[in-house]
Write a protein that holds these residues in place. Structure first.
Motif, PDB file in Angstrom:
ATOM      1  N   GLY A   1      -1.844 -26.137  -8.936  1.00 19.42           N
ATOM      2  CA  GLY A   1      -0.594 -26.459  -8.264  1.00 19.42           C
ATOM      3  C   GLY A   1      -0.822 -27.212  -6.983  1.00 19.42           C
ATOM      4  O   GLY A   1      -1.795 -26.975  -6.270  1.00 19.42           O
TER       5      GLY A   1
ATOM      6  N   ILE B   1      12.851 -30.117  -9.699  1.00 19.76           N
ATOM      7  CA  ILE B   1      12.442 -30.765 -10.948  1.00 19.76           C
ATOM      8  C   ILE B   1      13.503 -30.435 -11.999  1.00 19.76           C
ATOM      9  O   ILE B   1      13.904 -29.273 -12.125  1.00 19.76           O
ATOM     10  CB  ILE B   1      11.062 -30.248 -11.395  1.00 19.76           C
ATOM     11  CG1 ILE B   1      10.014 -30.601 -10.336  1.00 19.76           C
ATOM     12  CG2 ILE B   1      10.693 -30.811 -12.753  1.00 19.76           C
ATOM     13  CD1 ILE B   1       8.635 -30.057 -10.631  1.00 19.76           C
TER      14      ILE B   1
ATOM     15  N   ARG C   1       7.771 -33.907 -17.247  1.00 18.29           N
ATOM     16  CA  ARG C   1       9.098 -33.569 -16.714  1.00 18.29           C
ATOM     17  C   ARG C   1       9.989 -34.784 -16.872  1.00 18.29           C
ATOM     18  O   ARG C   1       9.519 -35.933 -16.847  1.00 18.29           O
ATOM     19  CB  ARG C   1       9.026 -33.252 -15.224  1.00 18.29           C
ATOM     20  CG  ARG C   1       7.857 -32.414 -14.794  1.00 18.29           C
ATOM     21  CD  ARG C   1       8.077 -30.953 -15.047  1.00 18.29           C
ATOM     22  NE  ARG C   1       7.031 -30.161 -14.394  1.00 18.29           N
ATOM     23  CZ  ARG C   1       6.904 -28.858 -14.538  1.00 18.29           C
ATOM     24  NH1 ARG C   1       7.716 -28.185 -15.353  1.00 18.29           N
ATOM     25  NH2 ARG C   1       5.951 -28.205 -13.914  1.00 18.29           N
TER      26      ARG C   1
ATOM     27  N   THR D   1      -0.753 -31.361 -16.645  1.00 13.14           N
ATOM     28  CA  THR D   1       0.539 -31.459 -15.963  1.00 13.14           C
ATOM     29  C   THR D   1       1.651 -31.560 -17.010  1.00 13.14           C
ATOM     30  O   THR D   1       1.594 -32.433 -17.884  1.00 13.14           O
ATOM     31  CB  THR D   1       0.579 -32.719 -15.072  1.00 13.14           C
ATOM     32  OG1 THR D   1      -0.491 -32.649 -14.146  1.00 13.14           O
ATOM     33  CG2 THR D   1       1.899 -32.807 -14.323  1.00 13.14           C
TER      34      THR D   1
ATOM     35  N   LEU E   1       8.078 -31.035  -2.758  1.00 14.32           N
ATOM     36  CA  LEU E   1       7.598 -31.450  -4.076  1.00 14.32           C
ATOM     37  C   LEU E   1       6.554 -30.449  -4.536  1.00 14.32           C
ATOM     38  O   LEU E   1       5.699 -30.040  -3.753  1.00 14.32           O
ATOM     39  CB  LEU E   1       6.914 -32.824  -3.984  1.00 14.32           C
ATOM     40  CG  LEU E   1       7.789 -34.060  -3.869  1.00 14.32           C
ATOM     41  CD1 LEU E   1       6.915 -35.277  -3.554  1.00 14.32           C
ATOM     42  CD2 LEU E   1       8.542 -34.291  -5.173  1.00 14.32           C
ATOM     43  N   LYS E   2       6.626 -30.068  -5.794  1.00 15.77           N
ATOM     44  CA  LYS E   2       5.600 -29.166  -6.334  1.00 15.77           C
ATOM     45  C   LYS E   2       5.291 -29.583  -7.760  1.00 15.77           C
ATOM     46  O   LYS E   2       6.187 -29.981  -8.503  1.00 15.77           O
ATOM     47  CB  LYS E   2       6.094 -27.714  -6.333  1.00 15.77           C
ATOM     48  CG  LYS E   2       6.316 -27.140  -4.944  1.00 15.77           C
ATOM     49  CD  LYS E   2       6.715 -25.674  -4.981  1.00 15.77           C
ATOM     50  CE  LYS E   2       6.975 -25.173  -3.563  1.00 15.77           C
ATOM     51  NZ  LYS E   2       7.298 -23.744  -3.520  1.00 15.77           N
ATOM     52  N   GLU E   3       4.044 -29.500  -8.111  1.00 16.93           N
ATOM     53  CA  GLU E   3       3.683 -29.770  -9.501  1.00 16.93           C
ATOM     54  C   GLU E   3       2.303 -29.174  -9.798  1.00 16.93           C
ATOM     55  O   GLU E   3       1.509 -28.918  -8.888  1.00 16.93           O
ATOM     56  CB  GLU E   3       3.685 -31.283  -9.774  1.00 16.93           C
ATOM     57  CG  GLU E   3       3.519 -31.663 -11.235  1.00 16.93           C
ATOM     58  CD  GLU E   3       4.417 -30.892 -12.210  1.00 16.93           C
ATOM     59  OE1 GLU E   3       4.132 -29.686 -12.458  1.00 16.93           O
ATOM     60  OE2 GLU E   3       5.381 -31.462 -12.735  1.00 16.93           O
TER      61      GLU E   3
ATOM     62  N   ILE F   1      -1.459 -36.338  -9.259  1.00 15.98           N
ATOM     63  CA  ILE F   1       0.000 -36.166  -9.291  1.00 15.98           C
ATOM     64  C   ILE F   1       0.666 -37.269  -8.467  1.00 15.98           C
ATOM     65  O   ILE F   1       1.665 -37.871  -8.887  1.00 15.98           O
ATOM     66  CB  ILE F   1       0.399 -34.786  -8.726  1.00 15.98           C
ATOM     67  CG1 ILE F   1      -0.144 -33.666  -9.604  1.00 15.98           C
ATOM     68  CG2 ILE F   1       1.908 -34.661  -8.563  1.00 15.98           C
ATOM     69  CD1 ILE F   1       0.514 -33.531 -10.923  1.00 15.98           C
TER      70      ILE F   1
ATOM     71  N   ALA G   1       1.257 -38.325 -18.333  1.00 14.94           N
ATOM     72  CA  ALA G   1       1.017 -37.214 -17.408  1.00 14.94           C
ATOM     73  C   ALA G   1      -0.465 -36.878 -17.363  1.00 14.94           C
ATOM     74  O   ALA G   1      -1.156 -36.947 -18.389  1.00 14.94           O
ATOM     75  CB  ALA G   1       1.811 -36.000 -17.855  1.00 14.94           C
TER      76      ALA G   1
ATOM     77  N   TYR H   1      11.886 -35.833 -11.208  1.00 12.96           N
ATOM     78  CA  TYR H   1      11.628 -35.208  -9.918  1.00 12.96           C
ATOM     79  C   TYR H   1      12.719 -35.720  -9.004  1.00 12.96           C
ATOM     80  O   TYR H   1      12.783 -36.918  -8.727  1.00 12.96           O
ATOM     81  CB  TYR H   1      10.256 -35.610  -9.369  1.00 12.96           C
ATOM     82  CG  TYR H   1       9.107 -35.148 -10.230  1.00 12.96           C
ATOM     83  CD1 TYR H   1       8.472 -33.935  -9.964  1.00 12.96           C
ATOM     84  CD2 TYR H   1       8.662 -35.908 -11.313  1.00 12.96           C
ATOM     85  CE1 TYR H   1       7.426 -33.499 -10.773  1.00 12.96           C
ATOM     86  CE2 TYR H   1       7.627 -35.483 -12.114  1.00 12.96           C
ATOM     87  CZ  TYR H   1       7.013 -34.283 -11.845  1.00 12.96           C
ATOM     88  OH  TYR H   1       5.973 -33.852 -12.631  1.00 12.96           O
TER      89      TYR H   1
ATOM     90  N   LEU I   1       5.297 -22.773 -11.061  1.00 16.08           N
ATOM     91  CA  LEU I   1       5.517 -23.593  -9.869  1.00 16.08           C
ATOM     92  C   LEU I   1       6.159 -22.808  -8.737  1.00 16.08           C
ATOM     93  O   LEU I   1       5.982 -23.116  -7.579  1.00 16.08           O
ATOM     94  CB  LEU I   1       6.388 -24.800 -10.219  1.00 16.08           C
ATOM     95  CG  LEU I   1       5.626 -26.028 -10.704  1.00 16.08           C
ATOM     96  CD1 LEU I   1       6.544 -27.223 -10.729  1.00 16.08           C
ATOM     97  CD2 LEU I   1       4.410 -26.318  -9.831  1.00 16.08           C
TER      98      LEU I   1
END
Lengths: 544, 376
Positions: free
Chosen positions: B33, B57, B96, B93, B151-153, B160, B89, B99, B190
């Protein structure tokens, strides 16, 4: 005329007794110490006639009977004098010629200890060897993601709080406005449970007090001791050591005349006041000091006549409702010391614990709640109360804690657990388990009697004669011939040993869990048990 | 152990500065993460400082759901940056749809509300959206607050950033928190990814919090609807700070005394024994039992860093007037501000808390033995 061979319904043989005395004629020196020391006169001098048949060789003389006499001991089979298994006879025997052993059969004695229609009364414990607390394991061991700590070298702060703690918002507001903030004591989480001066001998009480003073003043461990319901010796009331004492008031109010009168002369406030509403060993039954132990000293301290039994009522007679018992009594006791001393109730473990707790939660000054589970001990009770009445401590504490969590008061009303902690010797582990279930601390009595004074009681109905003042170790006797066997200095030293070893054990439990800066109250994620129902009931991990 | 990097700068920065610093500290995070908190925004978002920004997201269905919800409540979109990744991706990951960073205008009927009520409603909106998203997996919402982007991923920070072309998007900020996560919370989710945010309070932490359960129980029993989540044991550090700041009306000094109080015998020697003892007693369930390093921002944009006594490898703060960094490792700081005076670097120890206020002129150090002068 009655024949000599008549058997009464209560006529027993030694085979029927709970404890049987095994005696070795060959090694016995006939010194008589065993019969002298036996606290219940279970053995007495026996003069035995022995018949031998001499069969000579040859035909000249015919076989003949020879009668001889030998001396030794007899075990009495009258249930009133049944051996209690204390094994003082073995302790004094120079040749190890005598030992009591448990009857492997279910004894018949138990059916006859009600002569005159009085059910069995005794002191001691529940006589149930199993311990639920022993089954709880500490499973959240810090591995790699966080360091397990070094129990020997790391710094730990294993203190707890006794007193009503305000919610932070309120406390800060009162602090700003110079309002009254309830008194709170920082204490060690292992409390010497309530054992009265009277239930315990003067030497035992003195020893415990000396040990507690040493722990506080020399070792910096804020250990506290509860008086139980028996008042407090006048000199202690007027000494600086009173701050280490939790004064108990119970339904007999024994000793409180003396305590109230001493208030103006007190140099220190007591640590706290415990209002006893019940105890684990005999829930719903009042305290009891049988007449054997009410000598003139005890009578003076308690403010009663000597030589009479002192049964406390099952409830506080002047209070007829929970509002009175909790609100008014707590307030009265606070008032006695100018609201400087925390006051909290102690109740027996019960399925109604949450009703009591909810009442305390609504009371703004109740300083905590002590709950004494079914495994609690006592100096005197009916056997049926001890064996069958009461509630296990683990689920009581857990329910109470989770209920406090639900209403957000888990830090405001500290819970103290008692009853069977360390009953099989696992003091540190049992205490830690209860703390992680939600207790702020534990109260311990029997373990300290065993470890600090050599109490002989066990879970197999051994000894258990605290009620009649015949304690062979002098722990619960008021007879100077018995209590002089106990040196208070040695009791104090052993008490210190117990606390130091407990402290190490506690650290050995919490250090691998990564805890050191505060007592892990309610750290239930650390606990596991291999009984699925118990895990579900306590909301801890099920592990196999 | 997770890697943490925070920076506060007079001049707007691209978040790449922080991600590159994380990259230098790569051996300590495992791609489970990456999280970014940006505030005091510049670039495309500079004109919208007073308006709440939603970060999260979304699936395409989630976008629809979001629009319906926000419109129904009178929020009007003002500006939006919907990143729909075009590249493949990176490994590990999840794919999605969007974002989203979306600026809204307040509903009309909020105009005359007291500030505290606006704060509460913004937080409730975020928590409600989050809950709606958990039900069908259509959305994850990290923040809904003015001048704030999160932002998180899952994945490696630089990969990323490249994947969503973060560098090319004119998203700039003067305050940045970034975390490269090393998963210690069993599941990769996440919502367990730092930084954590509630009503302008943002923190990130490394190290295990062994006192997590009683702290969580205490926070949840405050009945504050924002104290939810707890997929990570570190989320409580943000909530304790929030509780200190908003409920107790106190600042960082109190926060330090609450999470790592002095020992009883130390308190007895402190000039303000009774006040601190009261704080320690009443906030006892909030005492942490680390090792933990907490870095974060207050709602007034003060950057801070604090440790507990078990943090054997403390984080470091350093920089020069106009730009300061907190980093879990010195190499991160070296990467971000190589031309600083290293003698001014400071590693706070168990009694210290360090902070840099919004003026960004100096590092302020405060020690628990000093008088407790900031009851606010």
């Amino acid at each position: 005329m009655e024949s000599m061979g008549t058997l009464h319904p209560s006529t027993l043989s030694t085979k029927d007794l709970h404890w049987r005395i095994l005696w070795n004629k060959d090694t016995c020196t006939l010194c008589g110490r065993c019969t002298a020391v036996c606290p219940v006169q279970a053995i007495e001098l026996g003069v035995h006639r022995k018949r031998t048949v001499n069969v000579p060789l040859g035909i000249k003389d015919s076989p003949a009977t020879a009668l001889s006499v030998y001396h030794g001991i007899d075990q009495r089979t009258d249930p009133a004098f049944a051996c209690v298994g204390c094994a003082m006879c073995s302790m004094v025997c120079p040749n190890d010629a005598i030992v009591p052993v448990l009857n492997e059969d279910v004894d018949k004695q138990r059916f006859h200890i009600n002569t005159g229609g009085i059910p069995r009364r005794r002191g001691g414990r529940r006589n149930a060897p199993g311990s639920f607390l022993d089954q709880i394991k500490f499973v959240r061991i810090s591995m790699l993601t966080d360091p397990a700590l070094d129990a020997g070298r790391h710094e730990f702060e294993m203190r707890t709080l006794l007193g009503r703690i305000l919610p932070p918002e309120e406390a800060l507001k009162f602090s700003r406005e110079n309002g009254w903030i309830p008194p709170v004591r920082e204490i060690y989480p292992l409390i010497v449970g309530s054992m009265s001066f009277g239930a315990l001998s003067p030497t035992m009480w003195e020893g415990l007090q000396m040990g507690v003073a040493y722990l506080n003043e020399e070792l910096g461990m804020p250990v506290r001791m509860c008086t139980g319901e028996g008042g407090c010796p006048p000199r202690l009331l007027r000494s600086r050591f009173l701050k280490y004492v939790i004064l108990q008031i119970a339904s007999g109010y024994f000793g409180w005349d003396e305590i109230i009168r001493a208030i103006p002369e007190m140099k220190e406030d007591p640590c706290a006041v415990e209002i006893k509403y019940g105890q684990g060993a005999k829930p719903g039954d009042g305290g009891l000091l049988m007449w054997y132990k009410v000598n003139s000293l005890i009578a003076k301290v308690r403010g009663v006549p000597a030589g009479v039994s002192l049964p406390s009522p099952p409830t506080h007679q002047t209070k007829y409702s929970i509002e009175e018992s909790v609100a008014k009594m707590i307030q009265s006791m606070y008032m006695a010391w100018g609201f400087r001393v925390p006051v909290y109730p102690k109740i027996s473990g019960t399925s109604t614990v949450l009703a009591v707790l909810n009442n305390l939660a609504r009371n703004p000054i109740a300083a905590g709640l002590a709950i004494d589970g079914e495994d609690g001990g006592t100096g005197a009770a009916y056997n049926v109360s001890m064996d069958h009445m009461g509630h296990p401590i683990a689920s009581n504490i857990r329910d109470a804690y989770l209920n406090l969590v639900k209403i957000g008061k888990q830090n405001e009303i500290p819970l103290f657990a008692g009853g069977g902690i360390g009953k099989n010797g696992n003091l540190g582990a049992n205490a830690a388990a209860l703390i992680m279930l939600g207790a702020s601390g534990v109260q311990v009595g029997k373990y300290l009697m065993q470890a600090a004074a050599g109490c002989l009681g066990s879970e197999s109905d051994r000894c258990n004669i605290c009620n009649i003042g015949q304690c062979p170790k002098g722990i619960t006797s008021q007879d100077p011939r018995l209590y002089r066997r106990l040196d208070p200095e040695h009791v104090a030293q052993r008490l210190v040993d117990v606390y130091l070893s407990f402290d190490t054990e506690l650290k050995k439990v919490v250090a691998p869990l990564g805890r050191s800066t505060s007592l892990p109250i309610g750290m239930s994620d650390a606990l596991g048990i291999s009984d699925r129902n118990a895990a579900e009931r306590l909301q801890i991990k099920y592990v196999v | 152990m997770c890697r943490l990097f925070a920076i506060t700068s007079q001049d707007p920065l691209t978040p790449m500065v922080a991600l590159e610093a994380l990259n230098v500290m790569k051996e300590g995070h495992d791609g489970s993460g990456v999280g970014l908190y940006l505030s005091d925004l510049a670039g495309d978002f500079e004109p919208y400082k007073d308006y709440p920004i939603l970060s999260g997201i979304f699936s395409n269905a989630g976008m629809k759901k979001l629009d319906d919800y926000m419109l129904a409540r009178g929020f009007r979109p003002k500006f939006e940056r919907a990143i729909r990744p075009a590249k493949p991706a990176p490994a590990g990951t999840p794919r999605r749809d969007v974002y989203l960073i979306s600026v809204y205008d307040y509903p009309d009927d909020w105009k005359y509300l007291p500030k505290a009520e606006v704060r509460l409603r913004l937080m409730l909106t975020r928590v409600t959206l989050r809950q709606m998203g958990i039900e069908d997996g259509s959305m994850m919402v990290f923040s809904f607050w003015p001048d704030t982007i999160m932002l998180k991923e899952i994945g490696d920070p630089l990969e990323i950033a490249d994947y969503i072309d973060l560098n090319d998007r004119n998203i700039l900020a003067r305050n940045i928190l970034s975390q490269g996560r090393q998963n210690t919370n069993y599941a990769i989710t996440l919502y367990a990814c730092h930084p954590f945010f509630v009503q302008g309070v943002a923190t990130m932490t490394n190290g295990e919090n062994t006192a997590f359960v009683p702290i969580r129980e205490f926070l949840m029993s405050r009945n504050f609807p924002g104290y939810v989540g707890y997929q990570s044991d570190s989320e409580v550090f943000a909530h304790i700070l929030h509780y200190t700041y908003y409920n107790l009306g106190m600042g960082l000094e109190a926060y330090k005394h609450i999470i790592t109080p002095l020992k009883d015998d130390e308190l007895a020697r402190h000039p303000e024994t009774s006040r601190l003892r009261l704080l320690k007693h009443t906030c006892r369930p909030l005492i942490i039992d680390g090792p933990n390093c907490v870095i974060g921002f207050l709602p007034d944009q003060t950057l801070f860093m604090v440790h507990d006594s078990k943090k054997l490898r403390p984080g470091v703060i350093g920089g020069k007037p106009g730009i300061y960094c907190c980093s879990s490792e010195i190499c991160g700081l070296d990467a971000a501000i190589p031309d600083r005076d290293r003698d001014e670097d400071f590693q706070p120890m168990k009694y210290d808390i360090v902070y840099v206020d919004k003026k960004r002129r100096e590092i302020k150090k405060w020690n628990q033995w000093e008088p407790f002068t900031h009851p606010h």
